[in-house]
Write a protein that holds these residues in place. Structure first.
Motif, PDB file in Angstrom:
ATOM      1  N   ASN A  26      73.204 -55.382  36.998  1.00 18.99           N
ATOM      2  CA  ASN A  26      72.731 -54.388  35.579  1.00 18.99           C
ATOM      3  C   ASN A  26      74.260 -53.883  35.398  1.00 18.99           C
ATOM      4  N   VAL A  43      76.314 -52.437  37.528  1.00 20.61           N
ATOM      5  CA  VAL A  43      76.774 -50.931  38.116  1.00 20.61           C
ATOM      6  C   VAL A  43      76.634 -51.886  39.418  1.00 20.61           C
ATOM      7  N   THR A  44      75.163 -52.192  40.805  1.00 18.85           N
ATOM      8  CA  THR A  44      75.828 -51.715  41.909  1.00 18.85           C
ATOM      9  C   THR A  44      76.192 -53.840  42.147  1.00 18.85           C
ATOM     10  N   TYR A  98      73.316 -44.068  41.581  1.00 20.88           N
ATOM     11  CA  TYR A  98      73.888 -45.657  39.679  1.00 20.88           C
ATOM     12  C   TYR A  98      73.884 -44.540  38.896  1.00 20.88           C
ATOM     13  N   ARG A  99      73.613 -43.259  38.725  1.00 24.26           N
ATOM     14  CA  ARG A  99      74.238 -42.778  37.058  1.00 24.26           C
ATOM     15  C   ARG A  99      75.621 -42.662  37.377  1.00 24.26           C
ATOM     16  N   GLU A 104      77.636 -45.650  36.865  1.00 17.24           N
ATOM     17  CA  GLU A 104      77.060 -45.637  35.159  1.00 17.24           C
ATOM     18  C   GLU A 104      77.769 -45.128  34.399  1.00 17.24           C
ATOM     19  N   GLN A 107      81.195 -47.526  32.558  1.00 21.73           N
ATOM     20  CA  GLN A 107      80.305 -48.050  30.932  1.00 21.73           C
ATOM     21  C   GLN A 107      81.132 -46.356  30.003  1.00 21.73           C
ATOM     22  N   LYS A 108      81.346 -45.412  31.146  1.00 30.02           N
ATOM     23  CA  LYS A 108      81.738 -44.111  29.414  1.00 30.02           C
ATOM     24  C   LYS A 108      82.910 -43.533  30.555  1.00 30.02           C
TER      25      LYS A 108
END
Length: 660
Positions: free
Chosen positions: A527, A529-530, A647-648, A651, A655-656
């Protein structure tokens, strides 16, 4: 062969002893060099600014709030003859003719902002604006952001008293003293079972030392009273008296230490000396963590002695303070002080104008002791109290010192606003929630959030490889991250998010949930992330949790560091080098790491509980509050919700990066 083996062992023992002596000598030399260095002095801590500010307002209110309490006491005492105590040394007192005017309680401060933008809030540390200007706005009367506070932490290194005024030169005075002290003529007596640097098991010692320093810095006569656990260099014997407890007379001696500083103000410390305080183990427990059998006697003796100090001792060449004082008592160990005021002194027409503020640092610890045959009247006599006192500290079949303090104190302080609400619930009050709620209903409860110590400053921190400020945040953060990874033998890819945890390894801190989340966090599930993060877990505590840290490091080499123990230098490196600080506490009266990390631009992911709620502003789902958000909140506190919120955060970090 056995003789040769014995000789080798003996030689090895001698070499080991010499090595230990050499290490100790080197340590002392390094400490001496550190103290001599002017640059290093900037590392050492100042103490509570915001906490002192709000305490002063509370002190003023407490000193003034005589009406309701005095009416109750006069009604209860009507028709009673003031009892005498032939066992105690007689003492004189001076009482005021009337109480001070009423004061007001301050409201909690608002929160800060997010990631690198959090760094901008650090500008106050070197702000040299004229007094009366805050955030560049003249006569700005808005509440200060929490990063303007200073505080107490559990580090081993603390600034000497004479160093503190020099450390504060050039700082924005309005940020630290943006208020006017009320009733500064009323002395404060801080009663605590430990006080830094003479005795310490945790944060309480730091808080108590800060109370004394900060209140005196604002011109208020302040005296600390604490046990004398061991010989105290420089302490002078200034008196003694007999106290009748547990059916016998016990002679205590009072030793005085006076500390002067560059601000021209002195701090006075009174140490109560009695053989019961001197133990071979810790302050409260032996080396096997068994509570001392005579703790009830020890801290009853401390409380009785503390009540006598203002009445009989001439301290520093000044006359006795008299009975117009404010007692500030801390946790269950000093819980009998307000009991003695209400059920002993005031019935003798002494301390009628005094007030007691009791501070709850952790409601879980209450000081409970069994009462044989439920003979609470007999227990009252044992403690030197009127028989009517039994109802105030009775809790089932036990005596509860915390309950006694809650019922009889004039004002109750919790160490954060949210914690003040939580301890009114069955879950947070640990059985005493009704007592706390009664206090709140009478407007006698306030929550004051601790803040962070000025030693937590990335621009001057001597523990990190590169200092940084908002204008070079990215470069400094990257250098500190790489240094941290290398020092702990982790993969040196600085593009991977780095998560840190530091704290006691107990279920309260949620370390068991972290252990169950580790496999999910470390395994790459495709994904993006993990499996892409690195993790540092540092702490000490329960054996099972220590083993979990070791397991995680063995299972995920170069990805996880399980640091069993505690090193203040490593904690500083983590605050500067980590991207995320994880604190999934089940309850947290205040908490400090979540505030430390924000000073370094590290984002907290914390439980929505206690002081964590008061110091972390959650990033909104639409990310439209970046100017004010400071982190992420976990609610409810479960394994799956830790995963969801973490996770948020990861992420966004991956990604940001511009948002993060």
């Amino acid at each position: 062969m056995s003789n040769a083996s014995s000789e080798v062992q003996q030689l090895f023992g001698q070499l080991t002893a010499k090595l230990e002596l050499g290490i100790e000598s080197l340590r002392k030399e390094l400490i001496a060099q550190r103290k001599a260095s002017q640059a290093e002095q900037r590392f050492f801590r100042e103490q509570i600014g915001n906490l002192s500010q709000r305490l002063e307002l509370v002190l003023g209110a407490s000193a003034a709030s005589s009406g309701e309490k005095q009416e109750e006491q006069q009604e209860a005492a009507a028709g009673e003859q003031a009892p005498t105590d032939d066992h105690d040394t007689p003492s004189s007192s001076s009482r005021p003719e009337e109480d001070p005017d009423a004061g007001s309680l301050a409201r909690p401060n608002p929160r800060g902002n997010f990631s690198s933008s959090m760094m901008a809030s650090l500008g106050w540390l070197c702000n040299t604006e004229a007094e009366g200007e805050v955030n560049g706005s003249p006569e700005d009367n808005s509440p200060m952001p929490f990063l303007r506070t200073t505080s107490i932490s559990a580090l081993e290194l603390v600034a000497d008293l004479e160093e503190k005024p020099a450390m504060r030169k050039g700082r924005n005075k309005s940020a630290a003293q943006g208020y006017t002290a009320q009733h500064p003529d009323v002395p404060v007596v801080v009663v605590t079972s430990e006080i830094f640097p003479w005795s310490k098991t945790g944060g309480l010692a730091m808080v108590a030392a800060s109370y004394v320093y900060e209140l005196a810095a604002r011109g208020r006569r302040t005296v600390a009273v604490s046990p004398m656990y061991h010989d105290t260099p420089g302490a002078q014997n200034i008196g003694g008296m007999n106290l009748h407890l547990f059916g016998a007379d016990h002679f205590v001696r009072f030793f005085h230490v006076r500390q002067d500083s560059e601000d021209g103000l002195a701090r006075d410390y009174i140490f109560v000396d009695h053989e019961s305080f001197s133990k071979p183990g810790g302050l409260y427990c032996d080396d096997n963590q068994r509570e001392y059998a005579d703790n009830l006697f020890r801290f009853a003796l401390l409380s009785r002695a503390a009540v006598e100090v203002p009445l009989i001792l001439s301290i520093g060449g000044q006359p006795p303070m008299g009975d117009r004082v404010i007692f500030m008592t801390n946790d269950w160990q000093a819980g009998l002080v307000p009991m003695y005021l209400v059920h002993k002194s005031r019935k003798r027409k002494v301390y009628e104008s005094a007030r007691c503020i009791h501070v709850i640092h952790n409601m879980q610890h209450q000081g409970t002791y069994p009462v044989p045959k439920r003979d609470f009247a007999g227990m009252c006599a044992t403690l030197g109290l009127d028989a009517s006192a039994g109802r105030d500290f009775q809790c089932g079949d036990t005596l509860n010192l915390c309950k006694g303090a809650l019922v009889t104190c004039d004002l109750l302080i919790a160490v954060s606003p949210t914690y003040a609400q939580e301890i009114q619930s069955p879950h947070g009050g640990f059985g005493l929630h009704d007592c706390v709620r009664e206090k709140a209903n009478r407007r006698r409860l306030v929550g004051i959030l601790n803040g962070i110590d000025d030693s937590w400053d990335p621009r001057t921190d001597l523990h990190i490889v590169q200092n940084y400020a908002p204008d070079d945040f990215l470069n400094g953060k990257r250098a500190c991250k790489l240094d941290l990874l290398r020092s702990l033998n982790l993969d040196e890819d600085v593009s991977k998010p780095l998560i840190g945890f530091v704290g006691r390894l107990t279920s309260q801190k949620g370390i068991d949930m972290i252990g169950r989340v580790v496999p999910w966090l470390m395994n790459d599930e495709g994904n993006g992330v993990t499996g892409h993060a690195r993790l540092i877990l540092m702490g000490q505590g329960e054996h099972a949790h220590c083993e979990m840290l070791r397991w995680a490091e063995r299972t995920y080499p170069r990805k996880v560091c399980g640091y069993v123990g505690f090193d203040p230098a490593v904690e500083h490196k983590m605050m500067a080098g980590c991207d995320i600080l994880l604190m999934p506490s089940r309850f947290e009266p205040c908490g400090l790491p979540q505030m430390y990390c924000q000073a370094y631009g590290t984002v907290p992911v914390v439980s929505a509980t206690g002081g964590l709620c008061d110091s972390v502003q959650e990033l909104a789902p639409g990310e439209d509050n970046l100017a004010t958000a400071t982190g992420f909140l976990i609610s409810p506190i479960t394994d799956n919700d830790i995963k969801r919120v973490l996770y948020r955060a990861l992420e966004i970090c991956i990604q940001k990066p511009a948002v993060f």
